[in-house]
Design an enzyme around this catalytic site. Structure first.
Site, PDB file in Angstrom:
ATOM      1  N   ASP A  47       0.279 -57.201   8.346  1.00  0.00           N
ATOM      2  CA  ASP A  47      -0.154 -58.596   8.319  1.00  0.00           C
ATOM      3  C   ASP A  47      -0.394 -59.159   9.729  1.00  0.00           C
ATOM      4  O   ASP A  47      -1.466 -59.675  10.035  1.00  0.00           O
ATOM      5  CB  ASP A  47       0.992 -59.431   7.707  1.00  0.00           C
ATOM      6  CG  ASP A  47       0.620 -60.094   6.410  1.00  0.00           C
ATOM      7  OD1 ASP A  47      -0.570 -60.378   6.209  1.00  0.00           O
ATOM      8  OD2 ASP A  47       1.532 -60.321   5.606  1.00  0.00           O
ATOM      9  N   GLU A  70      -2.837 -66.679   7.756  1.00  0.00           N
ATOM     10  CA  GLU A  70      -1.597 -66.916   7.028  1.00  0.00           C
ATOM     11  C   GLU A  70      -0.376 -66.886   7.951  1.00  0.00           C
ATOM     12  O   GLU A  70       0.625 -67.539   7.681  1.00  0.00           O
ATOM     13  CB  GLU A  70      -1.444 -65.871   5.914  1.00  0.00           C
ATOM     14  CG  GLU A  70      -0.282 -66.197   5.011  1.00  0.00           C
ATOM     15  CD  GLU A  70      -0.219 -65.362   3.739  1.00  0.00           C
ATOM     16  OE1 GLU A  70      -0.915 -64.343   3.652  1.00  0.00           O
ATOM     17  OE2 GLU A  70       0.541 -65.757   2.840  1.00  0.00           O
ATOM     18  N   ASP A 123      -6.739 -64.100   5.174  1.00  0.00           N
ATOM     19  CA  ASP A 123      -5.501 -63.525   4.649  1.00  0.00           C
ATOM     20  C   ASP A 123      -5.531 -62.066   5.093  1.00  0.00           C
ATOM     21  O   ASP A 123      -6.290 -61.255   4.548  1.00  0.00           O
ATOM     22  CB  ASP A 123      -5.429 -63.643   3.123  1.00  0.00           C
ATOM     23  CG  ASP A 123      -4.010 -63.363   2.634  1.00  0.00           C
ATOM     24  OD1 ASP A 123      -3.244 -62.749   3.393  1.00  0.00           O
ATOM     25  OD2 ASP A 123      -3.681 -63.773   1.507  1.00  0.00           O
ATOM     26  N   ASP A 126      -3.861 -59.710   1.733  1.00  0.00           N
ATOM     27  CA  ASP A 126      -3.706 -60.474   0.496  1.00  0.00           C
ATOM     28  C   ASP A 126      -3.230 -59.487  -0.569  1.00  0.00           C
ATOM     29  O   ASP A 126      -3.841 -58.422  -0.732  1.00  0.00           O
ATOM     30  CB  ASP A 126      -5.060 -61.078   0.109  1.00  0.00           C
ATOM     31  CG  ASP A 126      -4.962 -61.893  -1.176  1.00  0.00           C
ATOM     32  OD1 ASP A 126      -3.981 -62.630  -1.353  1.00  0.00           O
ATOM     33  OD2 ASP A 126      -5.880 -61.790  -2.006  1.00  0.00           O
ATOM     34  N   THR A 128       0.423 -58.662  -0.875  1.00  0.00           N
ATOM     35  CA  THR A 128       1.416 -57.879  -0.111  1.00  0.00           C
ATOM     36  C   THR A 128       2.196 -56.918  -1.025  1.00  0.00           C
ATOM     37  O   THR A 128       2.519 -55.813  -0.612  1.00  0.00           O
ATOM     38  CB  THR A 128       2.415 -58.812   0.606  1.00  0.00           C
ATOM     39  OG1 THR A 128       2.911 -59.757  -0.329  1.00  0.00           O
ATOM     40  CG2 THR A 128       1.754 -59.553   1.745  1.00  0.00           C
ATOM     41  N   SER A 211      -3.038 -60.880 -12.553  1.00  0.00           N
ATOM     42  CA  SER A 211      -2.187 -60.494 -11.414  1.00  0.00           C
ATOM     43  C   SER A 211      -1.105 -59.551 -11.906  1.00  0.00           C
ATOM     44  O   SER A 211      -0.596 -59.720 -13.017  1.00  0.00           O
ATOM     45  CB  SER A 211      -1.464 -61.723 -10.852  1.00  0.00           C
ATOM     46  OG  SER A 211      -2.346 -62.586 -10.218  1.00  0.00           O
ATOM     47  N   HIS A 216       2.644 -65.156 -10.984  1.00  0.00           N
ATOM     48  CA  HIS A 216       1.412 -65.718 -10.393  1.00  0.00           C
ATOM     49  C   HIS A 216       0.429 -66.096 -11.497  1.00  0.00           C
ATOM     50  O   HIS A 216      -0.262 -67.084 -11.425  1.00  0.00           O
ATOM     51  CB  HIS A 216       0.707 -64.702  -9.480  1.00  0.00           C
ATOM     52  CG  HIS A 216       1.470 -64.383  -8.252  1.00  0.00           C
ATOM     53  ND1 HIS A 216       0.999 -63.525  -7.291  1.00  0.00           N
ATOM     54  CD2 HIS A 216       2.680 -64.804  -7.811  1.00  0.00           C
ATOM     55  CE1 HIS A 216       1.883 -63.431  -6.321  1.00  0.00           C
ATOM     56  NE2 HIS A 216       2.917 -64.191  -6.610  1.00  0.00           N
ATOM     57  N   SER A 240      -4.196 -59.207  -5.746  1.00  0.00           N
ATOM     58  CA  SER A 240      -5.057 -59.672  -4.647  1.00  0.00           C
ATOM     59  C   SER A 240      -6.458 -60.117  -5.061  1.00  0.00           C
ATOM     60  O   SER A 240      -6.830 -60.058  -6.235  1.00  0.00           O
ATOM     61  CB  SER A 240      -5.186 -58.596  -3.560  1.00  0.00           C
ATOM     62  OG  SER A 240      -6.209 -57.673  -3.862  1.00  0.00           O
ATOM     63  N   LYS A 243      -9.563 -58.622  -7.323  1.00  0.00           N
ATOM     64  CA  LYS A 243     -10.008 -59.032  -8.674  1.00  0.00           C
ATOM     65  C   LYS A 243     -11.385 -59.716  -8.617  1.00  0.00           C
ATOM     66  O   LYS A 243     -12.212 -59.545  -9.506  1.00  0.00           O
ATOM     67  CB  LYS A 243      -8.993 -60.010  -9.302  1.00  0.00           C
ATOM     68  CG  LYS A 243      -7.673 -59.355  -9.696  1.00  0.00           C
ATOM     69  CD  LYS A 243      -6.785 -60.289 -10.504  1.00  0.00           C
ATOM     70  CE  LYS A 243      -6.016 -61.291  -9.687  1.00  0.00           C
ATOM     71  NZ  LYS A 243      -5.027 -60.743  -8.744  1.00  0.00           N
ATOM     72  N   ASP A 272      -6.284 -67.663   0.090  1.00  0.00           N
ATOM     73  CA  ASP A 272      -6.154 -66.894  -1.152  1.00  0.00           C
ATOM     74  C   ASP A 272      -7.336 -67.096  -2.086  1.00  0.00           C
ATOM     75  O   ASP A 272      -7.426 -66.418  -3.115  1.00  0.00           O
ATOM     76  CB  ASP A 272      -4.893 -67.317  -1.917  1.00  0.00           C
ATOM     77  CG  ASP A 272      -3.629 -66.741  -1.302  1.00  0.00           C
ATOM     78  OD1 ASP A 272      -3.703 -65.641  -0.743  1.00  0.00           O
ATOM     79  OD2 ASP A 272      -2.578 -67.414  -1.391  1.00  0.00           O
TER      80      ASP A 272
HETATM   81  P1  AMP Z   1      -2.199 -62.037  -6.728  1.00  0.00           P
HETATM   82  O1  AMP Z   1      -3.626 -62.231  -7.155  1.00  0.00           O
HETATM   83  O2  AMP Z   1      -1.217 -62.250  -7.820  1.00  0.00           O
HETATM   84  O3  AMP Z   1      -1.980 -60.747  -5.998  1.00  0.00           O
HETATM   85  O4  AMP Z   1      -1.893 -63.219  -5.732  1.00  0.00           O
HETATM   86  C1  AMP Z   1      -2.787 -63.590  -4.759  1.00  0.00           C
HETATM   87  C2  AMP Z   1      -2.204 -64.534  -3.777  1.00  0.00           C
HETATM   88  O5  AMP Z   1      -1.884 -65.771  -4.368  1.00  0.00           O
HETATM   89  C3  AMP Z   1      -0.986 -64.035  -3.110  1.00  0.00           C
HETATM   90  O6  AMP Z   1      -1.159 -64.263  -1.741  1.00  0.00           O
HETATM   91  C4  AMP Z   1       0.138 -64.876  -3.688  1.00  0.00           C
HETATM   92  O7  AMP Z   1       1.098 -65.109  -2.709  1.00  0.00           O
HETATM   93  C5  AMP Z   1      -0.546 -66.131  -4.104  1.00  0.00           C
HETATM   94  N1  AMP Z   1      -0.075 -66.748  -5.356  1.00  0.00           N
HETATM   95  C6  AMP Z   1      -0.773 -66.915  -6.460  1.00  0.00           C
HETATM   96  N2  AMP Z   1      -0.055 -67.527  -7.416  1.00  0.00           N
HETATM   97  C7  AMP Z   1       1.136 -67.723  -6.887  1.00  0.00           C
HETATM   98  C8  AMP Z   1       2.336 -68.305  -7.368  1.00  0.00           C
HETATM   99  N3  AMP Z   1       2.418 -68.769  -8.611  1.00  0.00           N
HETATM  100  N4  AMP Z   1       3.382 -68.368  -6.545  1.00  0.00           N
HETATM  101  C9  AMP Z   1       3.287 -67.875  -5.291  1.00  0.00           C
HETATM  102  N5  AMP Z   1       2.194 -67.303  -4.783  1.00  0.00           N
HETATM  103  C10 AMP Z   1       1.122 -67.234  -5.559  1.00  0.00           C
HETATM  104 MG    MG Z   2      -2.512 -63.948  -0.157  1.00  0.00          MG
END
Ligand code: AMP
Ligand code: MG
Length: 335
Positions: A47, A70, A123, A126, A128, A211, A216, A240, A243, A272
């Site tokens: 990162d 970030e 990011d 993105d 992690t 996700s 999330h 990330s 998608k 994001d």
């Molecule tokens: P993902 O698509 O689930 O891999 O998430 C993409 C990004 O959105 C990551 O950087 C997460 O940290 C952030 N993110 C999305 N929804 C949430 C949530 N409900 N709480 C914390 N972070 C989230």
């Molecule tokens: Mg992210």
């Protein structure tokens, strides 16, 4: 060569390529490390190092432009972080062989610019958790001007052409220019192909994504929406902004970020969303918040006025929003 003339997009593509060299080098090392699953330090190194590299490249190419990344260097400045900073510097030297630890700290902090007027958002890694699992993650980078996303690149090291998972990379770069289109190329070549969303309109054809981190996605509520809409295919799980690249290529049709059950006030961060938003829109798809509202990128770091997100191939967007409204009205959801 990408079939459009844009110094900004050319720059974004080359910066993301360099950042991917760094994240992929960390990832290769990670694969050989015997370590506890909870150790997050490899993704921390990737990162910070990727943000330092992109910030340094931006300072060379567009010295007037702000960058909102970030990461900030605050956590790296104490003596207890010397080892971590040394490791980060080692990876930054893959791109800038003469970089010192002091340069690295300054570059990282150059990435804490103000999100106003014209600025870039990054990011560096993105997804992690995907990175740590050896699964999908993205280097996500976009240029915004007065709240509009002008250019965007998603570097997806494990997303191969055709939407297949590539364990060893090099993955793909998806790039978009406002008003011009979205394109994809293998990360190790410069042969771009136009990205175009699917033409699916019937629920039985819809391939949804989700996700990997169920919180999330607000997964249980999302599944209620899918049932209501008549979507029967099992969702593809992917971390990330990969998608967005996947749907932009026509390999999937729909995904949501519904606000989390336990944190309904949660709002997405600009890095994001902004890069993926342009890639999907310029491929013919659509993105709104979960109420159907247009995205508003003029509220600093977060999408303060946009709860949740709905991302689709466009054709099914209104129907997906309708199913979401019905589920909310019937109190089948817990939010
Ligand atoms: P993902 O698509 O689930 O891999 O998430 C993409 C990004 O959105 C990551 O950087 C997460 O940290 C952030 N993110 C999305 N929804 C949430 C949530 N409900 N709480 C914390 N972070 C989230
Ligand atoms: Mg992210």
């Amino acid at each position: 060569m990408i079939p459009v003339q844009s110094p900004e997009l050319e720059f974004a593509l080359s910066a993301v390529r360099q950042a991917m060299k760094v994240t992929m080098a960390v990832s290769r090392q990670l694969a050989h490390m015997e370590q506890a699953k909870e150790d997050r330090s490899p993704v921390t190194v990737a990162d910070y190092a990727a943000q330092a590299v992109v910030a340094a490249l931006l300072a060379e190419r567009f010295p007037q432009d702000a960058l909102l990344g970030e990461e900030s260097s605050a956590a790296l400045r104490g003596p207890e972080s010397a080892g971590l900073l040394e490791k980060i510097t080692e990876f930054v030297r893959l791109i800038f062989p003469k970089a010192s630890a002091k340069d690295v700290l300054a570059w990282i902090d150059r990435g804490r610019g103000k999100p106003e007027g014209r600025f870039w958002t990054l990011d560096p890694v993105d997804g992690t958790k995907g990175f740590l699992r050896g699964e999908h993650y993205a280097v996500a980078f976009a240029l915004l001007e007065e709240g509009k996303v002008k250019a965007a690149v998603l570097g997806c090291p494990h997303l191969g052409p055709g939407g297949v998972f590539e364990k060893e990379g090099p993955g793909t770069l998806s790039a978009a220019l406002q008003g011009a289109g979205s394109w994809v190329t293998r990360a190790d070549s410069g042969h771009f192909q136009r990205l175009k969303v699917s033409a699916h309109s019937q629920p039985c054809d819809i391939q949804a994504l989700r996700s990997v981190e169920a919180s999330h996605a607000n997964a249980s509520n999302m599944e209620t929406v899918f049932r209501r809409y008549g979507i029967h295919k099992t969702p593809i799980l992917m971390d990330s902004q990969a998608k967005y690249a996947f749907v932009a290529g026509g390999f999937g049709d729909l995904f949501f970020y519904l606000t989390p059950v336990k944190r309904p006030e949660y709002r997405m961060k600009i890095w994001d969303v902004a890069p993926g938003a342009l890639v999907i829109q310029e491929a013919g798809g659509r993105i709104t918040d979960m109420r159907g509202g247009a995205l508003d990128f003029t509220h600093g770091e977060t999408l303060a006025v946009n709860p949740g997100l709905v991302i689709s191939n466009g054709r099914i967007h209104e129907m997906a929003l309708k199913a979401l409204r019905e589920v909310q009205a019937s109190r089948e959801t817990i939010t």
